[in-house]
Design a protein around this motif. Structure first.
Motif, PDB file in Angstrom:
ATOM      1  N   THR A  97       0.898  -1.118  -0.178  1.00 55.70           N
ATOM      2  CA  THR A  97       0.002   0.161  -0.063  1.00 55.70           C
ATOM      3  C   THR A  97       0.843   1.370   0.230  1.00 55.70           C
ATOM      4  O   THR A  97       1.803   1.242   0.693  1.00 55.70           O
ATOM      5  CB  THR A  97      -0.964  -0.022   1.304  1.00 55.70           C
ATOM      6  N   GLY A 101      -2.692   5.396  -0.377  1.00 58.53           N
ATOM      7  CA  GLY A 101      -3.561   4.469   0.010  1.00 58.53           C
ATOM      8  C   GLY A 101      -3.835   3.402  -1.291  1.00 58.53           C
ATOM      9  O   GLY A 101      -4.941   2.827  -1.205  1.00 58.53           O
ATOM     10  N   ARG A 216      -1.355   5.745  14.590  1.00 58.48           N
ATOM     11  CA  ARG A 216      -1.035   4.727  13.524  1.00 58.48           C
ATOM     12  C   ARG A 216      -1.897   3.414  13.772  1.00 58.48           C
ATOM     13  O   ARG A 216      -2.077   2.978  14.691  1.00 58.48           O
ATOM     14  CB  ARG A 216       0.538   4.306  13.629  1.00 58.48           C
ATOM     15  N   SER A 226      -9.554  -3.193   6.428  1.00 51.38           N
ATOM     16  CA  SER A 226      -9.896  -1.816   6.628  1.00 51.38           C
ATOM     17  C   SER A 226     -10.640  -1.575   7.906  1.00 51.38           C
ATOM     18  O   SER A 226     -10.576  -2.384   8.634  1.00 51.38           O
ATOM     19  CB  SER A 226     -10.813  -1.252   5.454  1.00 51.38           C
ATOM     20  N   PRO A 250      -9.525   3.871   6.542  1.00 48.20           N
ATOM     21  CA  PRO A 250      -8.230   3.900   5.819  1.00 48.20           C
ATOM     22  C   PRO A 250      -8.256   2.962   4.787  1.00 48.20           C
ATOM     23  O   PRO A 250      -9.393   2.367   4.529  1.00 48.20           O
ATOM     24  CB  PRO A 250      -7.152   3.194   7.085  1.00 48.20           C
ATOM     25  N   LEU A 253      -5.232  -2.479   4.290  1.00 47.22           N
ATOM     26  CA  LEU A 253      -4.005  -2.394   4.720  1.00 47.22           C
ATOM     27  C   LEU A 253      -3.676  -4.066   4.835  1.00 47.22           C
ATOM     28  O   LEU A 253      -4.498  -5.123   5.344  1.00 47.22           O
ATOM     29  CB  LEU A 253      -3.817  -2.079   6.304  1.00 47.22           C
ATOM     30  N   GLU A 257       1.317  -4.122   7.728  1.00 49.32           N
ATOM     31  CA  GLU A 257       1.298  -2.738   7.217  1.00 49.32           C
ATOM     32  C   GLU A 257       0.759  -1.826   8.083  1.00 49.32           C
ATOM     33  O   GLU A 257      -0.061  -2.081   9.048  1.00 49.32           O
ATOM     34  CB  GLU A 257       0.505  -2.415   5.763  1.00 49.32           C
ATOM     35  N   SER A 258       1.192  -0.396   8.034  1.00 48.99           N
ATOM     36  CA  SER A 258       0.727   0.686   9.118  1.00 48.99           C
ATOM     37  C   SER A 258       0.195   1.779   8.369  1.00 48.99           C
ATOM     38  O   SER A 258       0.596   1.963   6.980  1.00 48.99           O
ATOM     39  CB  SER A 258       1.640   0.946  10.019  1.00 48.99           C
ATOM     40  N   TRP A 259      -0.741   2.507   8.979  1.00 46.19           N
ATOM     41  CA  TRP A 259      -1.229   3.761   8.300  1.00 46.19           C
ATOM     42  C   TRP A 259      -1.473   4.748   9.205  1.00 46.19           C
ATOM     43  O   TRP A 259      -1.853   4.597  10.288  1.00 46.19           O
ATOM     44  CB  TRP A 259      -2.680   3.307   7.548  1.00 46.19           C
ATOM     45  N   THR A 260      -0.778   5.941   8.885  1.00 47.18           N
ATOM     46  CA  THR A 260      -0.815   7.046   9.961  1.00 47.18           C
ATOM     47  C   THR A 260      -2.133   7.845   9.598  1.00 47.18           C
ATOM     48  O   THR A 260      -2.450   8.172   8.554  1.00 47.18           O
ATOM     49  CB  THR A 260       0.501   7.929   9.786  1.00 47.18           C
TER      50      THR A 260
END
Length: 359
Positions: A97, A101, A216, A226, A250, A253, A257-260
């Motif tokens: 990703t 996104g 995060r 998600s 988000p 993922l 994985e990570s998403w801020t």
């Protein structure tokens, strides 16, 4: 289906610069039809689609549930919509990703350990005459010791053409997403990490300010997830609650994985000690496309919101309340001292007059 056009400038000889592959998020069936796809650096005159077979027709992407050690055979259909023959490279790669996104693919020079290592086309190149189509079979071979869970990647066709005027090569790529779910214990899990809150007040001592909640989202399980998100800020004992409202979900993922996420919360009272709470409801999509909401998770962190202007006003008022009587007493004392001095001076003046001999 998406198109990627990338460039890499030459140093001594012409080098191909490959960029992120933004072609795999959701391949629409309409985009796999007869209309040529478009790329940022020119027209791509071929299309790709899934083959019609026992797995279905007009599929938007490839998706399989496979046991460890299992095998799947499928095919991609490539159509030349241009006027010239096409000589296309064919390869597979793992997905990841991007910061926007979107699902991207590792470039060919990077090692794949999942789909890019387990999925193999029956050829590395395909030549297609104008107006013709070619079917590219591929096989999915899952190792016996493959860990259970979800994997994402893609199968790609690529055309590299020289641009002599600019001294560069242009690499145009077109592909289809591949998703694998390897059977075994599925452990979907999302966690909230590095949660913190910042507060910005106003000059109005009785006004409310804005908070910024940052955290995060980390996919610590083995399923693609998600989430629905909810963010709120409260004062001590849960008082003075302010909600962020609708927070965008988000992207899906991949495991690991990570998403801020940064969320503004408006109308927050400066309650000295604030609590920011983030609630996530993980969303799991099965092979049929149905989405299931899992048990929600919640995390709270604290931060300071000092109402400095109000504190200054309170200090000024306290100083006025405490200082006013003191100043009044001091004023009375000074007036008494002045009055006593006048009386003393008058007495001394009278005595001096009595002591003066008559002439």
């Amino acid at each position: 289906m998406h198109v990627l056009a990338t460039r890499r400038k030459t140093a001594v000889a012409t080098l191909v610069r490959t960029a992120a592959l933004a072609l795999l998020a959701a391949v629409a069936a309409a985009g796999l039809g007869a209309v040529p796809a478009r790329a940022a650096d020119g027209d791509v005159t071929w299309t790709v689609r899934t083959a019609s077979n026992s797995y279905g027709a007009d599929r938007s992407s490839f998706s399989y549930s496979v046991n460890p050690g299992g095998q799947v055979n499928d095919a991609m259909v490539v159509a030349n919509r241009g006027k010239d023959p096409l000589d296309l490279a064919v390869y597979t790669a793992d997905g990841f990703t991007t910061g926007t996104g979107q699902l991207d693919l590792l470039t060919r020079d990077k090692k794949s350990v999942g789909i890019g290592a387990w999925v193999h086309a029956d050829r590395e190149r395909v030549v297609i005459q104008p107006g013709k189509t070619a079917e590219v079979p591929f096989a999915v071979n899952i190792p016996d010791n493959a860990p259970p869970g979800d994997y994402a990647g893609g199968i790609v066709t690529s055309l590299t053409q020289a641009n002599e005027a600019e001294g560069i090569n242009v690499d145009r790529r077109l592909g289809i997403r591949i998703k694998l779910r390897i059977s075994g214990e599925l452990k979907p899990s999302l966690t909230v990490e590095d949660l913190h809150i910042d507060y910005a007040g106003t000059s109005n001592p009785f006004g409310k300010g804005d908070a910024t909640v940052t955290y995060r989202i980390h996919n610590t399980g083995n399923a693609i997830l998600s989430a629905q998100q909810a963010v709120s800020v409260t004062g001590p004992f849960g008082w003075l609650r302010a909600d962020a409202g609708d927070v965008a979900a988000p992207p899906e993922l991949l495991p690991g994985e990570s998403w801020t996420v940064t969320v503004p919360v408006h109308g927050v009272a400066p309650a000295v000690r604030l609590a920011a709470t983030v609630g996530l409801t993980p969303l799991l999509t099965d092979a049929s496309g149905s989405t299931t909401a899992l048990d929600p998770v919640s995390t709270t962190a604290h931060g300071w919101a000092i109402p400095w202007t109000l504190l200054v006003l309170v200090v000024v008022l306290l100083a006025a309340v405490v200082g006013a009587p003191l100043l009044a007493r001091r004023g009375r004392a000074r007036r008494k001292q002045r009055e006593d001095a006048r009386v003393q001076e008058a007495v001394e003046q009278a005595l001096r007059e009595q002591e003066t001999p008559a002439r």
